[in-house]
Design an enzyme around this catalytic site. Structure first.
Site, PDB file in Angstrom:
ATOM      1  N   LEU A  29      70.005  46.376  64.642  1.00 56.31           N
ATOM      2  CA  LEU A  29      70.023  46.526  63.185  1.00 56.31           C
ATOM      3  C   LEU A  29      69.337  45.365  62.466  1.00 56.31           C
ATOM      4  O   LEU A  29      69.353  44.238  62.934  1.00 56.31           O
ATOM      5  CB  LEU A  29      71.476  46.635  62.707  1.00 56.31           C
ATOM      6  N   GLY A  32      67.247  46.570  56.710  1.00 56.57           N
ATOM      7  CA  GLY A  32      66.993  47.959  56.289  1.00 56.57           C
ATOM      8  C   GLY A  32      68.182  48.856  56.626  1.00 56.57           C
ATOM      9  O   GLY A  32      68.566  49.730  55.833  1.00 56.57           O
ATOM     10  N   HIS A  33      68.786  48.644  57.795  1.00 60.51           N
ATOM     11  CA  HIS A  33      69.965  49.442  58.172  1.00 60.51           C
ATOM     12  C   HIS A  33      71.161  49.095  57.273  1.00 60.51           C
ATOM     13  O   HIS A  33      71.946  49.969  56.900  1.00 60.51           O
ATOM     14  CB  HIS A  33      70.355  49.173  59.627  1.00 60.51           C
ATOM     15  N   GLN A 148      60.788  62.419  59.602  1.00 57.88           N
ATOM     16  CA  GLN A 148      62.155  62.644  60.093  1.00 57.88           C
ATOM     17  C   GLN A 148      63.074  63.081  58.943  1.00 57.88           C
ATOM     18  O   GLN A 148      63.804  64.067  59.054  1.00 57.88           O
ATOM     19  CB  GLN A 148      62.662  61.342  60.721  1.00 57.88           C
ATOM     20  N   SER A 181      62.877  47.959  63.590  1.00 56.56           N
ATOM     21  CA  SER A 181      63.324  47.304  64.827  1.00 56.56           C
ATOM     22  C   SER A 181      62.123  46.931  65.684  1.00 56.56           C
ATOM     23  O   SER A 181      62.175  45.972  66.447  1.00 56.56           O
ATOM     24  CB  SER A 181      64.233  48.242  65.616  1.00 56.56           C
TER      25      SER A 181
HETATM   26  O1  PAF Z   1      66.005  56.914  62.723  1.00 53.71           O
HETATM   27  C1  PAF Z   1      66.646  56.674  63.763  1.00 53.71           C
HETATM   28  O2  PAF Z   1      67.093  55.559  64.007  1.00 53.71           O
HETATM   29  C2  PAF Z   1      66.880  57.794  64.750  1.00 53.71           C
HETATM   30  O3  PAF Z   1      65.787  58.657  64.821  1.00 53.71           O
HETATM   31  C3  PAF Z   1      68.179  58.584  64.482  1.00 53.71           C
HETATM   32  C4  PAF Z   1      68.131  59.295  63.128  1.00 53.71           C
HETATM   33  C5  PAF Z   1      69.365  57.629  64.499  1.00 53.71           C
HETATM   34  C6  PAF Z   1      68.386  59.650  65.550  1.00 53.71           C
HETATM   35  O4  PAF Z   1      68.479  59.088  66.816  1.00 53.71           O
END
Ligand code: PAF
Length: 283
Positions: A29, A32-33, A148, A181
């Site tokens: 992490l 951003g997380h 995504q 990351s």
């Molecule tokens: O964005 C990410 O870190 C990954 O693609 C996720 C959404 C956790 C799925 O493994």
């Protein structure tokens, strides 16, 4: 904060809670997380951060084996951020048997999908599974992984999932490099070069906003400049924000997306843009 590894422990930890906000992550992490966790906290219910390096979304030759696993440091950051529960299942908890059913998303061969076969099927499948394991009311995703986010929004809508997706703007370093990351893989020379990717995206976005409409020319010029500075460009593409397909004449809102490698490190980034509208004469 509680750390749980199984769905059974998670259910126990969540007993009596009918609303939670989920922040799915693969760990390692960074700020951003933590911004995603803070966004989740605005929903006003307990926050569950999941940490799971999902093998299904890595292709052969990608960095699955080397992906940094830093659970203790991740938990320290999450605790500090006021996260309530960390769900860190191992592979057998998520995939107790071979995952022969998978979500097959659209646009899986477009943009990043063209260079990472099976990636988005892997992402959508694991997120659908995490949704069922955690059963959150909200789930938070960052705009840095634009494709995504686009696909997960469509999946949530089309499968009628009773989950509200909350989006988070990309967090950037002072020189505008999007936090990731994978930035940790960059050498110091590559790190100094890395902000050029976003600078080129901004250049295209600004040109579009001010009325230039030759998408192909803008894409090619930025790609060339990146190549001249040692980048291997997978794609740099203007897309419709509505469809994530190449824009039609009707589209006035675009996103410029890119994926490119510096040495062995693949970076992605994007910027939203649109045709500047005439200033309204009223406030
Ligand atoms: O964005 C990410 O870190 C990954 O693609 C996720 C959404 C956790 C799925 O493994």
């Amino acid at each position: 904060m509680r750390l749980v590894h199984s769905v059974a422990e998670l259910r126990q930890a969540l007993a009596g809670e009918d609303r939670t906000a989920l922040v799915p992550t693969m760990g390692n992490l960074h700020a951003g997380h933590i911004a995603l966790v803070e966004r989740a906290q605005t929903a006003g219910c307990p926050v569950v951060a999941s940490i799971f390096v999902n093998p299904l979304q890595f292709g052969p030759g990608e960095d699955l084996q080397h992906y940094p696993r830093t659970l203790a440091a991740d938990c320290a950051q999450l605790e500090n951020a006021g996260c309530d529960i960390v769900f860190a299942p191992d592979v057998t908890e998520v995939y107790p048997e071979p995952q022969t059913f998978q979500v097959q998303p659209p646009l899986a061969d477009e943009l990043c999908g063209a260079f990472r076969p099976g990636h988005f099927a892997g992402v959508c499948t694991v997120v659908l599974k995490l949704f069922e394991m955690v059963r959150p009311r909200y789930a938070v995703f960052g705009k840095k992984d634009y494709q995504q986010l686009f696909l997960l929004k469509a999946m949530t809508r089309q499968f009628n999932l009773d989950i509200e997706l909350l989006e988070c703007e990309t967090l950037r370093a002072e020189d505008d490099l999007a936090l990731s990351s994978r930035n940790g893989y960059l050498s110091s020379a590559e790190r100094a070069e890395a902000p050029r990717l976003y600078a080129e995206l901004k250049r295209v976005a600004d040109a579009l906003r001010s009325g230039t409409s030759n998408f192909a020319e803008l894409e090619a010029a930025s790609t060339d400049r990146l190549k001249q500075h040692g980048w291997q460009v997978d794609y740099l593409s203007v897309r419709s924000r509505n469809t994530l397909l190449p824009p039609t004449a009707a589209d006035q809102e675009w996103v410029v997306l890119a994926a490119a490698r510096l040495g062995a490190t693949r970076l992605i980034d994007n910027i939203e843009t649109g045709r500047a509208t005439a200033q309204k004469p009223w406030p």
